[in-house]
Write a protein that holds these residues in place. Structure first.
Motif, PDB file in Angstrom:
ATOM      1  N   ALA A   1       0.748  -1.166   0.130  1.00 56.32           N
ATOM      2  CA  ALA A   1       0.055  -0.004  -0.030  1.00 56.32           C
ATOM      3  C   ALA A   1       0.818   1.196  -0.239  1.00 56.32           C
ATOM      4  O   ALA A   1       0.542   2.280  -0.586  1.00 56.32           O
TER       5      ALA A   1
ATOM      6  N   ARG B   1       3.936   1.613  -1.432  1.00 55.26           N
ATOM      7  CA  ARG B   1       4.441   1.781  -2.592  1.00 55.26           C
ATOM      8  C   ARG B   1       3.424   2.382  -3.702  1.00 55.26           C
ATOM      9  O   ARG B   1       3.688   2.951  -4.809  1.00 55.26           O
ATOM     10  N   ALA B   2       2.269   2.056  -3.534  1.00 51.76           N
ATOM     11  CA  ALA B   2       1.040   2.142  -4.535  1.00 51.76           C
ATOM     12  C   ALA B   2       1.203   3.616  -5.291  1.00 51.76           C
ATOM     13  O   ALA B   2       0.928   4.592  -4.292  1.00 51.76           O
TER      14      ALA B   2
ATOM     15  N   PRO C   1       0.027   0.179 -13.802  1.00 46.70           N
ATOM     16  CA  PRO C   1       0.381   0.523 -12.230  1.00 46.70           C
ATOM     17  C   PRO C   1      -0.904   1.670 -12.263  1.00 46.70           C
ATOM     18  O   PRO C   1      -1.491   1.917 -11.049  1.00 46.70           O
TER      19      PRO C   1
ATOM     20  N   LEU D   1      -4.517   0.695 -10.983  1.00 48.43           N
ATOM     21  CA  LEU D   1      -4.484   0.254  -9.598  1.00 48.43           C
ATOM     22  C   LEU D   1      -5.223   1.227  -8.605  1.00 48.43           C
ATOM     23  O   LEU D   1      -5.659   1.137  -7.579  1.00 48.43           O
ATOM     24  N   SER D   2      -5.164   2.683  -9.300  1.00 46.21           N
ATOM     25  CA  SER D   2      -5.766   3.603  -8.322  1.00 46.21           C
ATOM     26  C   SER D   2      -6.782   4.192  -9.254  1.00 46.21           C
ATOM     27  O   SER D   2      -6.771   4.252 -10.515  1.00 46.21           O
TER      28      SER D   2
ATOM     29  N   THR E   1       3.220   7.000 -13.202  1.00 45.85           N
ATOM     30  CA  THR E   1       2.332   7.402 -12.120  1.00 45.85           C
ATOM     31  C   THR E   1       2.958   8.759 -11.473  1.00 45.85           C
ATOM     32  O   THR E   1       2.506   9.039 -10.262  1.00 45.85           O
TER      33      THR E   1
ATOM     34  N   MET F   1      -8.822   1.225  -5.949  1.00 44.94           N
ATOM     35  CA  MET F   1      -8.709   0.288  -7.190  1.00 44.94           C
ATOM     36  C   MET F   1     -10.354  -0.192  -7.587  1.00 44.94           C
ATOM     37  O   MET F   1     -10.586  -0.771  -6.853  1.00 44.94           O
TER      38      MET F   1
ATOM     39  N   PHE G   1       3.506  -2.779  -7.699  1.00 43.80           N
ATOM     40  CA  PHE G   1       2.935  -1.532  -7.877  1.00 43.80           C
ATOM     41  C   PHE G   1       2.194  -0.990  -6.580  1.00 43.80           C
ATOM     42  O   PHE G   1       1.401  -0.045  -6.831  1.00 43.80           O
ATOM     43  N   GLY G   2       1.979  -1.959  -5.626  1.00 40.91           N
ATOM     44  CA  GLY G   2       1.245  -1.656  -4.507  1.00 40.91           C
ATOM     45  C   GLY G   2      -0.009  -2.484  -4.227  1.00 40.91           C
ATOM     46  O   GLY G   2      -0.928  -1.924  -3.529  1.00 40.91           O
ATOM     47  N   ALA G   3      -0.358  -3.276  -5.048  1.00 42.22           N
ATOM     48  CA  ALA G   3      -1.617  -4.060  -4.737  1.00 42.22           C
ATOM     49  C   ALA G   3      -1.730  -5.086  -3.582  1.00 42.22           C
ATOM     50  O   ALA G   3      -0.392  -5.548  -3.320  1.00 42.22           O
ATOM     51  N   SER G   4      -2.613  -5.312  -2.786  1.00 40.59           N
ATOM     52  CA  SER G   4      -2.645  -5.966  -1.820  1.00 40.59           C
ATOM     53  C   SER G   4      -2.998  -7.431  -2.008  1.00 40.59           C
ATOM     54  O   SER G   4      -3.393  -7.778  -3.031  1.00 40.59           O
TER      55      SER G   4
END
Lengths: 240, 845
Positions: free
Chosen positions: A90, A92-93, A118, A121-122, A167, B1, B291-294
């Motif tokens: 989280a 890093r996201a 990437p 993901l947001s 990003t 997300m 990239f940050g996904a759980s």
């Protein structure tokens, strides 16, 4: 170690007494030992070392992809040792980008789809526009819909660079980004990497065994015997 | 997300991958097979429910072997019910020189109480709310064909000539199943007496059909119970929904099981393709972690992706199922005389549920691996999460499949039985398959190496051996499917023929029934003049079992045989001095050789009438020696005490009786005679003479009846074969999935072989050989399984076992051709890849 609130604000990465040991059969193997590092916002830092020195292990730790055996490690002011793997993910996201030696593009995705990954993901609307702009910026505006296997090595790495910066991250890790490329192509990639780094004010951690490349960074650190040592800069570009 | 949007995008991108296609195909087939059967059964079920009153003929149906009295009619009318009288019997009908046994349905002016008769009176099909007027008859098109008659012709029914005024397309109250073995002829009740067919001892069912509100039926209260006790069979639409008959019930069960077999195979394909899917997505998962996904997000992302795939496959599968059920219905037309409602929504839902259950059960544990991917894998490729243990995958899949079995069968014990039996069979077959494969490979190793063909076969064999577990899985899938198809084909083509061939040549092939006492001598001499052999004439009295040891049968009969047919309708009773040929006493003693046939009834030692009962009937009804049985015959009754139990040879084609009285006990009751005889083929003069002289006597041709059975069996087996076709396709999807899973390794091997100098031709031959060997082994094992099953079935039916040599040759050859061909085509992609590409892209699509 204590530090002021100003330091906290500008500090991106901080490591103290960092150690990594693994078991190899019955024997314990020490890869990193009592390692210290401090990276400030906007800095570019090169980590050099010979093959097997533990450069990739260190990169994995610093990026929060792996957890250390001992010591303190902070990213963006958060202690990574208090976070589990999901917590580190989280953190890093959207804030950390990566460029790998073997590109790590997904073979079934086109160039633009790889760059979009990437961003997806947001929640944001401009995923496609932003990705296209980024690919245009790295000179691949005409190859958006090509699959990785239809691109040359240099082009693939440019896609990877675009993906790392799309990003607008605070921190980019690059692991031997020219390792799989010929000299001319490699140089072009490096130019691109530094240009983007400068334009976006990103912090860059570059792992390489190429001293010429390392010297283009603000600081150059040598990994040897599990510890980091600063490499003196020579005025004429000759290695110390 | 936004996981849902992302998963959709991911899936769209993934459609290029062969494992996703294999998943899609397998899931669509699973859904197609189950929805096809689901739609079919659902329509049938709703059709029956909606038209229950119509199919039964009324809300309340009373049936007995003699006419109903007017007092009862009056009572029913007073209760507010509308009545209709109907009489059913079998008799010969003839037209010119053609004669044929037919099922007579004699109706009054109130027929039908519900629905309409669809009749073609010469101007296309009309829907009429009445039966044929006096003096005319409506006949089934099949009867018209057999008699070579058309509308306007005259048809002889007993001693009455009627004009054919219509061809019956559909009766509203036509029951499905084997009931209509003899083709229908419908006539008006006013003509019944004139036919001369109502004779004592004739097998005639009188029905009183009543329509009215449930309250009217309820107001009759205990009156119905009294009637029941008096031997009247009563059907209430709310309780006795018309059933499809046991034969079709069973066919339904087999269809459902076959559908689930397709689901199981598709599940195996899903499990195989998921392995490749997960392998291929490990990098994606690791990157997303980077990239940050759980973990949770990753799990959800891939679960959503597969759920979308499952939904899309369900839609395509359900459409295929919809088309399939239409074919199935057209194959079973003879069984399904009712108008079916449009397909409902439930099977769609069940289809989607099945697809999702297959995904959860067969892909779930493997998919969890993606969740456990470490982000560090982006730096160290070897860091793959450990695959789930094989036991976990099999156990989880078995549990989910067991739940599906339960869901579809509605019977948890049956589901558990099939599941456990299946697992045991799997272990045994696995062992046999392994031995077979070892044997084949050993034979291959001895082939001469010099020829290119020999080398290709050996290389193909080695490929099989290298992927032993996957190959064994496919071997079992194909062999079981092949065996099922072979068994069905044997049942259809071989069983009846074998059975008939084993009957002695002079086995009676005709029955004559409804012979009146005064016709007895004439008919007997007519038969003796032409027939090769005969059973002699047996008197026949129809009576209903109304008491056992003085109490109503329902109180005495074991719980699970309360609805036994012997309690619901009149039984054929006979009397006889000597034990009939082909009968054997198994308990007690026969009446005795010194029975005096001329004087009164033989008394048992305690003065009661001794009777002999067929042992299976006695077993079902819980009867034993010494029990007293009371039969109601017309308005009288007769009681006998069981002094012997008999074993019957049903294949003798002699008139067989459940109950035999000694001479004298039944003589005073109205009776007719029955006989069977063998007539050489083509010797029809005597039959024509019989119909002419004795129009009330019905002659039934055994061969014609068997032909009917064969026809119906043909329809059912074709329907099952059609469903098995889906099972076979599911088997092909296993092959496809296995090829998908092994494709990178195959491409790599192929590339290396090419680098070493192997040409396209040898590679192609090698792959053809590999799949042909797999198909050959599957055919061989399938033939063995089918032969074993046939042995069991033949043994069970008391037929002498015989080997089906042709099957042992055809199945392996056909298996090699089918599996070899399909495998060859499906592996074409891997062959076409350039060596450089294969070597570079190892591990990627």
């Amino acid at each position: 170690m204590t530090y002021s609130s100003d330091e906290r604000k500008t500090r991106i990465l901080y490591a103290n007494e960092l150690g990594k040991r693994v078991m190899s059969g019955e024997r314990e193997l020490v890869i990193l030992e009592s390692l210290a590092l401090n990276v400030d916002r906007g800095e570019s830092v090169a980590i050099v070392g010979s093959s097997g020195a533990g450069k990739s292990t260190l990169l994995g730790l610093l990026a929060g992809l792996d957890s250390p055996s001992s010591g303190e490690l902070e990213m963006f002011g958060h202690s990574l040792s208090t976070l589990d793997e999901d917590g580190r993910a989280a953190l890093r996201a959207g804030r950390v980008g990566f460029v790998f030696q073997n590109f790590q593009l997904l073979p079934t995705l086109t160039a633009i789809e790889n760059v979009m990954l990437p961003l997806e993901l947001s929640p944001r609307q401009d995923v496609a526009v932003k990705s296209r702009q980024c690919l245009e910026r790295v000179g691949l505006g005409a190859r958006l819909d090509h699959l990785p296997k239809q691109l040359s090595g240099g082009e693939q790495q440019r896609v990877a660079v675009a993906r790392a910066f799309v990003t607008e991250p605070d921190l980019v890790f690059a692991d031997e980004p020219t390792g799989n490329l010929d000299e001319t192509t490699g140089k072009r990639i490096i130019d691109l990497l530094f240009d983007l780094n400068r334009e976006s004010g990103t912090t860059l951690i570059l792992v390489t065994h190429d001293m010429a490349l390392a010297r283009r960074c603000d600081r150059c650190l040598q990994l040897e015997g599990g510890r980091l040592q600063a490499v003196e800069r020579q005025p004429h570009g000759v290695e110390a | 997300m936004n996981l849902i949007a992302l998963s959709l995008k991911g899936l769209r991108r993934d459609l290029r991958a062969s494992d996703v296609r294999a998943l899609f195909v397998a899931l669509a087939l699973a859904v197609a097979a189950t929805t096809m059967i689901g739609f079919f059964l659902d329509r049938l079920d709703r059709g029956l429910t909606r038209q229950a009153g119509q199919l039964l003929g009324g809300d309340l149906v009373l049936e007995q072997g003699q006419p109903f009295d007017d007092g009862l009619r009056q009572e029913l009318r007073q209760a507010g019910l509308t009545l209709s009288d109907q009489v059913d019997l079998v008799s010969m009908v003839s037209q010119a020189d053609a004669f044929q046994p037919a099922g007579l349905k004699v109706v009054d002016d109130h027929y039908p109480l519900y629905g309409q008769v669809r009749v073609d009176r010469g101007d296309g099909i009309e829907k009429l709310a009445h039966g044929p007027p006096p003096g005319s008859a409506w006949i089934a098109p099949r009867l018209a064909q057999l008699l070579d008659a058309k509308v306007g012709d005259s048809v002889q029914v007993g001693s009455l000539a009627l004009t054919i005024t219509g061809l019956i397309d559909r009766e509203p109250d036509q029951q499905a199943g084997f009931a209509g073995l003899t083709p229908r002829i419908m006539l008006n009740i006013q003509d019944l007496d004139a036919t001369g067919l109502i004779r004592p001892g004739s097998r005639i069912e009188y029905e009183l059909l009543a329509a009215g509100p449930p309250a009217a039926v309820d107001s009759l209260g205990s009156r119905l119970d009294t009637l029941r006790e008096a031997g009247v069979e009563i059907r209430d639409v709310r309780v006795d929904r018309p059933s499809l008959g046991r034969s079709l019930d069973r066919a339904q069960k087999y269809l459902s099981l076959a559908g689930l077999a397709a689901v199981l195979l598709a599940g195996v394909a899903v499990a195989m393709a998921t392995r490749r899917y997960v392998d291929r997505h490990l990098d994606t998962a690791a990157l997303l972690r980077c990239f940050g996904a759980s973990q949770r997000q990753l799990g959800q992302l891939f679960a959503w992706q597969l759920a979308w795939l499952g939904l899309a496959a369900s839609v395509v599968g359900a459409l295929l199922g919809l088309a399939g059920q239409a074919v199935l219905l057209s194959l079973l037309t003879r069984f399904l005389p009712l108008e079916l409602p449009a397909p409902g929504g439930m099977p769609w839902l069940m289809g989607v549920l099945t697809a999702l259950a297959v995904l959860v059960g067969f892909a779930g544990p493997t998919l969890l691996r993606l969740k456990r991917v470490s982000a560090l894998k982006v730096l160290r490729r070897e860091l793959d999460p450990i695959p789930p243990s094989g036991w976990l995958v099999v156990t989880f899949a078995s549990l989910v499949f067991g739940a599906l079995l339960w869901l579809y069968s509605g019977d948890p014990i049956l589901a558990a039985g099939i599941l456990l039996g299946g697992l045991v069979a799997l272990v045994v077959l696995w062992g046999i398959g392994q031995m077979l494969m070892n044997l084949l490979l050993a034979v291959l190793a001895r082939l001469p190496q010099r020829s290119q063909n020999g080398r290709a076969w050996q290389l193909g064999g080695r490929q099989l051996a290298r992927r032993r577990q996957a190959s064994l899985g496919q071997l079992l899938a194909f062999s079981v499917t092949f065996a099922a198809m072979a068994i069905i084909a044997l049942v259809r083509g071989d069983l009846l023929t074998t059975w008939q061939a084993q009957l002695p040549t002079d086995t009676p092939n005709y029955f004559a029934i409804n012979i009146q006492p005064q016709e007895r001598d004439g008919v007997e001499s007519l038969i003796d003049s032409a027939a090769d052999s005969g059973s002699g004439l047996y008197p026949m009295v129809r009576g209903r079992l109304t008491a056992i040891d003085g109490k109503p049968p329902k109180q005495q009969v074991p719980e699970d045989h309360q609805t036994d047919g012997a309690l619901r309708r009149d039984l054929n009773l006979t009397w006889r001095a000597a034990l009939p040929e082909g009968n054997r006493i198994t308990a007690g003693e026969w009446f005795g050789a010194d029975t005096d046939t001329d004087t009164g009834s033989e008394a048992a030692s305690d003065g009661s009438v001794p009777i002999s009962v067929e042992e299976e009937l006695a077993g079902r009804l819980g009867l034993s020696l010494g029990d007293e049985l009371t039969f109601t015959i017309g308005s009288d009754s007769v009681t006998g005490r069981i002094t012997s139990l008999r074993h019957l040879d049903w294949e003798s084609f002699q008139p067989n009786f459940f109950i035999i009285f000694p001479p004298g006990a039944l003589d005073d009751f109205g009776h007719s005679y029955i006989t069977s005889f063998h007539l050489a083929e083509g010797d029809n003069d005597m039959l024509a003479e019989m119909v002419r002289q004795y129009p009330g006597v019905s002659v039934l041709n055994v061969e014609a009846l068997l032909e009917q059975v064969r026809g119906i069996l043909g329809q059912v087996t074709r329907a099952i074969e059609f469903v098995l076709g889906f099972v076979l396709l599911a088997g092909v999807s296993v092959l496809y999935a296995a090829l998908t899973a092994s494709r990178p390794a195959r491409a790599h091997e192929g590339a290396l072989l090419r680098v070493f100098g192997a040409g396209n031709r040898i590679l192609a031959r090698m792959q053809w050989a590999e799949f042909a060997l797999l198909g050959f082994a599957s055919g061989l094992l399938g033939a063995a399984l089918a032969e074993a099953a046939a042995l069991g079935i033949y043994g069970w039916l008391g037929l002498a076992p015989r080997m089906h040599w042709l099957m042992w040759i055809v199945m392996p050859v056909l298996g090699a051709a089918v599996v070899g061909g399909i495998g060859f085509v499906l592996s074409r992609g891997a062959r076409r890849q350039a060596p450089m590409e294969s070597l570079r892209l190892l591990g990627e699509t």
